[in-house]
Design a protein around this motif. Structure first.
Motif, mmCIF file in Angstrom:
data_model
loop_
_atom_site.group_PDB
_atom_site.id
_atom_site.type_symbol
_atom_site.label_atom_id
_atom_site.label_comp_id
_atom_site.label_asym_id
_atom_site.label_seq_id
_atom_site.Cartn_x
_atom_site.Cartn_y
_atom_site.Cartn_z
ATOM 1 N N VAL A 28 -4.982 -5.317 -3.082
ATOM 2 C CA VAL A 28 -4.277 -4.559 -2.210
ATOM 3 C C VAL A 28 -3.314 -3.020 -2.801
ATOM 4 N N ARG A 29 -3.363 -3.778 -3.763
ATOM 5 C CA ARG A 29 -2.377 -2.805 -4.755
ATOM 6 C C ARG A 29 -3.177 -1.278 -5.906
ATOM 7 N N GLU A 30 -4.491 -2.080 -5.898
ATOM 8 C CA GLU A 30 -4.764 -1.671 -7.143
ATOM 9 C C GLU A 30 -5.650 -0.595 -6.226
ATOM 10 N N ARG A 31 -6.265 -1.107 -5.356
ATOM 11 C CA ARG A 31 -6.904 -0.061 -3.802
ATOM 12 C C ARG A 31 -6.143 1.216 -3.606
ATOM 13 N N ALA A 32 -5.080 0.467 -3.133
ATOM 14 C CA ALA A 32 -3.981 1.890 -2.659
ATOM 15 C C ALA A 32 -3.696 2.726 -4.288
ATOM 16 N N PHE A 33 -3.448 2.634 -5.166
ATOM 17 C CA PHE A 33 -4.071 3.457 -6.280
ATOM 18 C C PHE A 33 -5.239 4.154 -5.920
ATOM 19 N N ARG A 34 -6.139 3.187 -6.770
ATOM 20 C CA ARG A 34 -7.340 4.447 -6.015
ATOM 21 C C ARG A 34 -7.621 5.053 -5.159
ATOM 22 N N ASP A 35 -7.285 4.461 -3.855
ATOM 23 C CA ASP A 35 -7.740 5.561 -2.907
ATOM 24 C C ASP A 35 -6.726 6.500 -3.012
ATOM 25 N N GLU A 66 10.024 0.931 -1.090
ATOM 26 C CA GLU A 66 10.817 1.639 -1.873
ATOM 27 C C GLU A 66 11.115 1.923 -3.145
ATOM 28 N N LEU A 67 10.820 3.061 -3.135
ATOM 29 C CA LEU A 67 10.359 4.050 -4.513
ATOM 30 C C LEU A 67 11.744 3.748 -5.351
ATOM 31 N N VAL A 68 11.937 2.979 -6.612
ATOM 32 C CA VAL A 68 13.568 3.358 -7.129
ATOM 33 C C VAL A 68 13.134 4.454 -8.236
ATOM 34 N N ILE A 69 13.305 5.273 -7.972
ATOM 35 C CA ILE A 69 13.472 5.834 -9.215
ATOM 36 C C ILE A 69 14.843 6.176 -10.509
ATOM 37 N N LEU A 95 13.971 0.725 -15.719
ATOM 38 C CA LEU A 95 12.129 1.478 -15.123
ATOM 39 C C LEU A 95 11.981 1.345 -14.079
ATOM 40 N N THR A 96 11.374 2.667 -13.585
ATOM 41 C CA THR A 96 11.097 2.741 -11.725
ATOM 42 C C THR A 96 10.278 2.005 -11.972
ATOM 43 N N ALA A 97 10.608 1.420 -10.401
ATOM 44 C CA ALA A 97 9.958 0.462 -9.202
ATOM 45 C C ALA A 97 9.625 0.662 -7.995
ATOM 46 N N VAL A 98 8.542 -0.310 -7.444
ATOM 47 C CA VAL A 98 8.058 -0.272 -6.180
ATOM 48 C C VAL A 98 9.235 -1.601 -5.357
ATOM 49 N N ALA A 99 10.698 -1.393 -5.130
ATOM 50 C CA ALA A 99 10.487 -2.248 -4.240
ATOM 51 C C ALA A 99 10.655 -3.223 -3.833
ATOM 52 N N ARG A 100 10.274 -4.646 -3.305
ATOM 53 C CA ARG A 100 10.100 -5.656 -2.638
ATOM 54 C C ARG A 100 10.663 -6.646 -1.875
ATOM 55 N N PRO A 101 11.006 -6.805 -0.468
ATOM 56 C CA PRO A 101 12.273 -7.195 0.109
ATOM 57 C C PRO A 101 12.073 -8.479 0.710
ATOM 58 N N GLY A 102 11.806 -8.559 -0.877
ATOM 59 C CA GLY A 102 12.036 -10.378 -0.958
ATOM 60 C C GLY A 102 12.810 -10.911 -0.140
ATOM 61 N N HIS A 103 14.261 -10.722 0.255
ATOM 62 C CA HIS A 103 15.557 -11.832 1.466
ATOM 63 C C HIS A 103 15.076 -11.162 2.794
ATOM 64 N N ASP A 104 14.894 -10.028 2.445
ATOM 65 C CA ASP A 104 13.672 -9.523 3.709
ATOM 66 C C ASP A 104 13.411 -10.821 4.547
ATOM 67 N N ALA A 105 12.056 -10.549 3.605
ATOM 68 C CA ALA A 105 10.678 -11.497 4.203
ATOM 69 C C ALA A 105 10.534 -12.639 4.171
ATOM 70 N N ARG A 143 0.776 -1.437 -0.195
ATOM 71 C CA ARG A 143 -0.321 -0.223 0.152
ATOM 72 C C ARG A 143 1.105 1.262 0.047
ATOM 73 N N ALA A 144 2.074 1.475 1.013
ATOM 74 C CA ALA A 144 2.940 2.641 0.689
ATOM 75 C C ALA A 144 3.777 2.440 -0.114
ATOM 76 N N GLY A 145 3.682 1.555 -0.728
ATOM 77 C CA GLY A 145 4.559 1.464 -2.652
ATOM 78 C C GLY A 145 4.277 2.431 -3.103
ATOM 79 N N VAL A 146 2.572 1.743 -3.140
ATOM 80 C CA VAL A 146 1.760 2.448 -4.262
ATOM 81 C C VAL A 146 1.745 3.860 -4.532
ATOM 82 N N ARG A 147 1.291 4.236 -3.304
ATOM 83 C CA ARG A 147 0.890 5.430 -2.771
ATOM 84 C C ARG A 147 1.982 5.802 -2.752
ATOM 85 N N ALA A 148 3.455 5.598 -2.446
ATOM 86 C CA ALA A 148 4.958 6.325 -3.076
ATOM 87 C C ALA A 148 4.633 7.107 -4.524
#
Length: 339
Positions: free
Chosen positions: A199-206, A326-329, A291-301, A167-172
């Protein structure tokens, strides 16, 4: 009793060398209660004799074999690959082994794998679950611990949870695109109702609503995270005459499709259309432009899920562990083209 050359030392040998009973040696190696002086004497004797406790014997007494079960949807998926690496790294620090299998999107296969792992008496199972939550409740009923990654499984406290803050990633990402001047932002990869990825679509809309930007429903396009479906959805979106000035892809396969279609249609990125996606993968940096992307911490998870299973079970009952994105611009996003 002297050690016989060529014969592995036994628990009797250690007991005799340390001057204690066999039961005391057993308590030392099973984590039982003994005095510090006795523990030190037993461990010293075991070291001198190069004694190694039998893992098979311990498992028969404890009614478990030890180790961790790990079930992922697809071992080739970049997020799952990072997750696996994190689990393996953590498990090594605890001296545990990992049993790995992939469900490949098949709910029945996922349940069968979980049942087989429980029959092998693992300490617990880490999973990225896609099947019926009831199947996981049966694992808990059978005495197992479950750590669910990337999805909440409602149920007893034995089901622990590690979430990624999508949610925070999509919002950013949406805030970034709107800040560049985009108002016609497409969401490519809308999930089916009830899907955990919704949850990603809901964050986009919200986020658009909070920023005062109207969502154009024609620009919210469903696509499964499969190459054929993603390509068809991206082509349908980008071929429209009154299309989007920016595309937010809900996953890396969908982002890949958007890049390919834009290239085939001779759309310049970001001059004609900006493209960004959820999920930062290795090829994102190799695109032209990157490409700009939202990084998801798979290793940490994976690492945190393993820690929960092996060490922090009680602490985790307070609620899910949520890890930040993390938003990677990079260069794939720019201001919209003026018309």
């Amino acid at each position: 009793m002297a050690d016989v050359p060529g014969r592995p030392a036994t628990i009797k040998d250690v007991a005799a060398a340390a001057g204690v009973g066999i039961a005391t040696v057993s308590r030392v190696f099973s984590g039982g209660s003994v005095s510090p002086a006795t523990r030190e004497r037993v461990l010293a004797a075991a070291g001198d004799l190069d004694y190694r406790p039998s893992a098979v014997g311990r498992s028969l007494k404890l009614q478990r074999t030890g180790g961790i079960g790990l079930i992922v949807p697809d071992v080739t998926d970049p997020f799952c690959a990072d997750l696996i690496a994190g689990v393996l790294e953590c498990a090594r620090t605890f001296g545990e082994h990992v049993l790995l299998d992939a469900a490949n999107g098949d709910a029945e296969r996922e349940a069968a794998i979980a049942d087989r792992m429980m029959e092998q008496r693992v300490d617990g199972i880490i999973a990225v679950p896609e099947g019926d939550p009831a199947a996981w409740h049966s694992v808990v009923t059978a005495g197992g611990w479950v750590v669910s990654v990337d999805r909440v499984l409602p149920g007893p406290p034995e089901v622990l949870t590690v979430l990624i803050d999508d949610r925070a990633g999509v919002r950013a990402l949406v805030e970034y695109l709107v800040g560049l001047g985009h108002r016609r932002i497409a969401f490519l990869g809308a999930a089916s109702p009830g899907s955990p990825k919704g949850v990603r679509e809901r964050a986009f809309r919200d986020t658009l609503a909070q920023l005062g930007v109207t969502v154009d429903e024609d620009l919210v396009v469903a696509a499964r995270p499969e190459r054929d479906s993603a390509y068809a959805a991206a082509a349908g979106l980008l071929q429209r005459q009154a299309g989007a000035s920016a595309v937010l892809a809900a996953g890396h396969l969908i982002g890949e499709a958007a890049v390919l279609v834009a290239r085939e249609l001779d759309l310049r990125v970001p001059t004609d259309v900006s493209i960004a996606m959820v999920g930062d993968v290795s090829w994102a940096e190799l695109c032209d432009p990157p490409l700009t992307a939202v990084a998801r911490p798979g290793h940490d998870a994976g690492y945190r899920a393993c820690e929960l299973l092996l060490r922090d079970r009680t602490r985790a009952r307070g609620g899910p562990v949520t890890l930040p994105t993390e938003l990677v611009i990079r260069g794939s996003c720019g201001p919209p083209r003026r018309t």
